[in-house]
Design an enzyme around this catalytic site. Structure first.
Site, mmCIF file in Angstrom:
data_model
loop_
_atom_site.group_PDB
_atom_site.id
_atom_site.type_symbol
_atom_site.label_atom_id
_atom_site.label_comp_id
_atom_site.label_asym_id
_atom_site.label_seq_id
_atom_site.Cartn_x
_atom_site.Cartn_y
_atom_site.Cartn_z
ATOM 1 N N LYS A 299 -18.183 51.844 37.320
ATOM 2 C CA LYS A 299 -16.253 50.714 37.758
ATOM 3 C C LYS A 299 -16.886 49.976 38.630
ATOM 4 C CE LYS A 299 -12.530 51.596 36.340
ATOM 5 N NZ LYS A 299 -11.014 52.743 35.739
ATOM 6 N N SER B 114 -8.503 52.110 31.637
ATOM 7 C CA SER B 114 -9.131 51.261 32.572
ATOM 8 C C SER B 114 -10.741 51.031 32.705
ATOM 9 C CB SER B 114 -8.523 51.218 33.601
ATOM 10 O OG SER B 114 -8.946 52.056 34.695
ATOM 11 N N SER C 209 -7.846 57.588 32.406
ATOM 12 C CA SER C 209 -9.219 55.983 32.039
ATOM 13 C C SER C 209 -10.269 56.024 32.194
ATOM 14 C CB SER C 209 -8.488 55.314 33.416
ATOM 15 O OG SER C 209 -7.170 55.029 33.738
#
Length: 510
Positions: free
Chosen positions: A80, A171, A195
């Site tokens: 990420k 996210s 997330s």
């Protein structure tokens, strides 16, 4: 080959059935084929091939050189884009950091590299990890791979327009899309309020939020220091256990980390659920919970009970306050953490030069999107001297009560909690963007954020495809540092629900 587990592909690499370079090229080719998903912000093709060549040299010689290598040697992975990667662009999907090149690797990234894993890219996300759809980043929204798989396309009439595709959740949507679409065998996400588990459930991936302190946060650009945890995204629970074993442990660069616990049972593929006590929190029958998710939740509880587990209803009475508590604490810590981005030392700097204060204001207005600016303003309001006790202190007190609710349940003999991960399957993008980010996050984090408030391990496991042909995931929450046991129960579930791999269905070019 790309749909194999980490253990299977690692064995294939060692037996010479495939080379690390060939495997890396297959992943890079797959990334190009699925670029319509917008799962990656940066693809590290040149670096990945170099790392694959080094792994191939080690495997051909049969002797490891330099740092010790392990089961992940030659295995492609993704990260990420809020984890620092040395001399590789790390943006947090924000204009503020669009050209930032960190001088070091995050500890969890370095541990994977030390194992010989091959970094194929940095994945897309909500800006600074503030969102639940992976739709708010400056590089555009991430598309759920299942939007283009046969089950959903058949149910949606085969339409292929932009309003038809569904979100990944957020996210860490890019990381989950990367793993699900077979472009990497594992990915790192971050989990502050769900997330990693939220997109894991919507994308059909296994998503683990470890116990707070078990994995180092060093190099993870902070959102909420007291809740942030590096998350692990894989296609199977056994893969998640392998990665957890590599990443866990004390880090001198992160004072919140602890030694890997040795007093509890680790992951077992032969876990016996007989006499396991499973709690069903009555407060998790939340407004908006779809009938389909509820049915799968009940079905899985019956499956466990039929195998000899004791399933009983439990109460977490302060759950009703957890969303408000989380919002206050999240915004307060966001306001503190985002203060470092002032346009001076690094990050975006405005051309405004009438005064230093004007430059600060312009840089932050231009560098942050409306969601980030809104949380900063809310956090600064909560932290005002006249508001501190009313909001921030009160939220900390409620957080303690939420943690004590879990402690009471586990001390009363419950081994694990079974809950939904999300209210329903993935929403279409056109429907999702109709609501503001704060409303969406409040709705989507309802089942996940309390585990972050209490610092407990939690894992989302895909259990079925909905009537729309989209994944539905269920969540397990366990006592602190019982991550291995939690994954063992998840593995038992995984083996019995038979969730299909997306490799069973074509994922065509857009």
């Amino acid at each position: 080959m790309l749909s194999l587990t980490i253990k299977e592909v690692s064995l294939a690499l060692r037996e010479g059935k495939i080379s690390p370079i060939e495997l890396c090229r297959k992943c890079l080719k797959r990334i190009k084929k699925t670029q319509h998903l917008n799962a990656y912000i940066t693809v590290t093709e040149e670096l990945a091939l170099k790392q694959a060549e080094e792994a191939e040299s080690r495997l051909l010689q049969g002797v490891y050189q330099g740092s010790p290598k392990g089961i992940l040697d030659g295995i492609p992975f993704a990260v990420k884009d809020n984890f620092c990667t040395e001399n590789i662009r790390t943006t947090c999907a924000s204009r503020m950091l669009k050209d930032y090149l960190p001088p070091y690797n995050a500890t969890v990234v370095q541990k994977l590299l030390d194992q010989g894993a091959v970094l194929v890219g940095k994945t897309n996300m909500d800006e600074f990890a503030m969102g639940s759809g992976s739709t708010d980043g400056v590089f555009g929204p991430v598309r759920n791979p299942w939007s283009y798989a046969a089950p959903y396309r058949e149910q949606s009439g085969g339409a292929d327009d932009d309003c038809d595709w569904v979100i990944t959740g957020g996210s860490s949507g890019g990381s989950c899309a990367a793993v699900t679409s077979l472009t990497s065998f594992l990915a790192l996400g971050s989990d502050t309020g769900g997330s990693t588990r939220n997109p894991g459930a919507l994308c059909g991936a296994v998503a683990l939020k470890p116990t707070y302190g078990l994995l180092s946060r060093h190099g993870l650009i902070p959102l909420v220091n007291s809740m942030d945890v590096p998350g692990i995204v894989t296609r199977s629970t056994s893969d998640a256990a392998i990665v957890l074993e590599v990443l866990q442990g004390r880090d001198l660069k992160d004072s919140t980390t602890v030694q890997s616990p040795t007093s509890h049972a680790g992951f077992s593929e032969d876990f016996d659920v007989h006499n396991l006590c499973v709690g069903i929190p009555k407060e998790y029958h939340a407004p908006g919970l779809s009938q389909e998710t509820l049915a799968h939740w009940s079905r899985l509880a019956d499956l466990l009970e039929g195998a000899g587990a004791r399933v009983r209803e439990v109460s977490l009475p302060h759950t009703q306050h957890s969303i408000v508590c989380y919002h206050v604490l999240c915004c307060a810590e966001v306001a503190s953490n985002m203060a470092r981005f002032d346009g001076l030392e690094y990050g975006h700097r405005s051309t405004e030069d009438s005064s230093t204060d004007a430059m600060y204001a312009a840089s932050r207005h231009e560098g942050f999107n409306a969601v980030v600016r809104g949380r900063i303003l809310s956090g600064n309001f909560f932290l005002l001297q006249q508001n501190y006790e009313r909001y921030f202190l009160k939220a900390q007190q409620v957080r303690r009560l939420i943690a004590e609710d879990f402690e009471h349940v586990f001390s009363a003999g419950v081994d694990v909690l079974l809950t939904p991960s999300t209210l329903s399957d993935a929403a279409s993008y056109s429907n999702f963007i109709l609501e503001d980010n704060r409303t969406r996050s409040t709705q989507e984090d309802v089942f996940t954020q309390s585990a972050n408030l209490a610092g407990l391990p939690a894992v989302s496991v895909p259990t079925a495809l909905s009537s729309r042909g989209l994944p539905i995931g269920l969540q397990l929450i366990g006592p602190a540092f019982q991550d291995g046991m939690l994954l063992s129960v998840a593995h038992w579930i995984e083996q019995r629900v038979g969730f299909p791999s997306i490799s069973n269905y074509e994922v065509p070019n857009k």
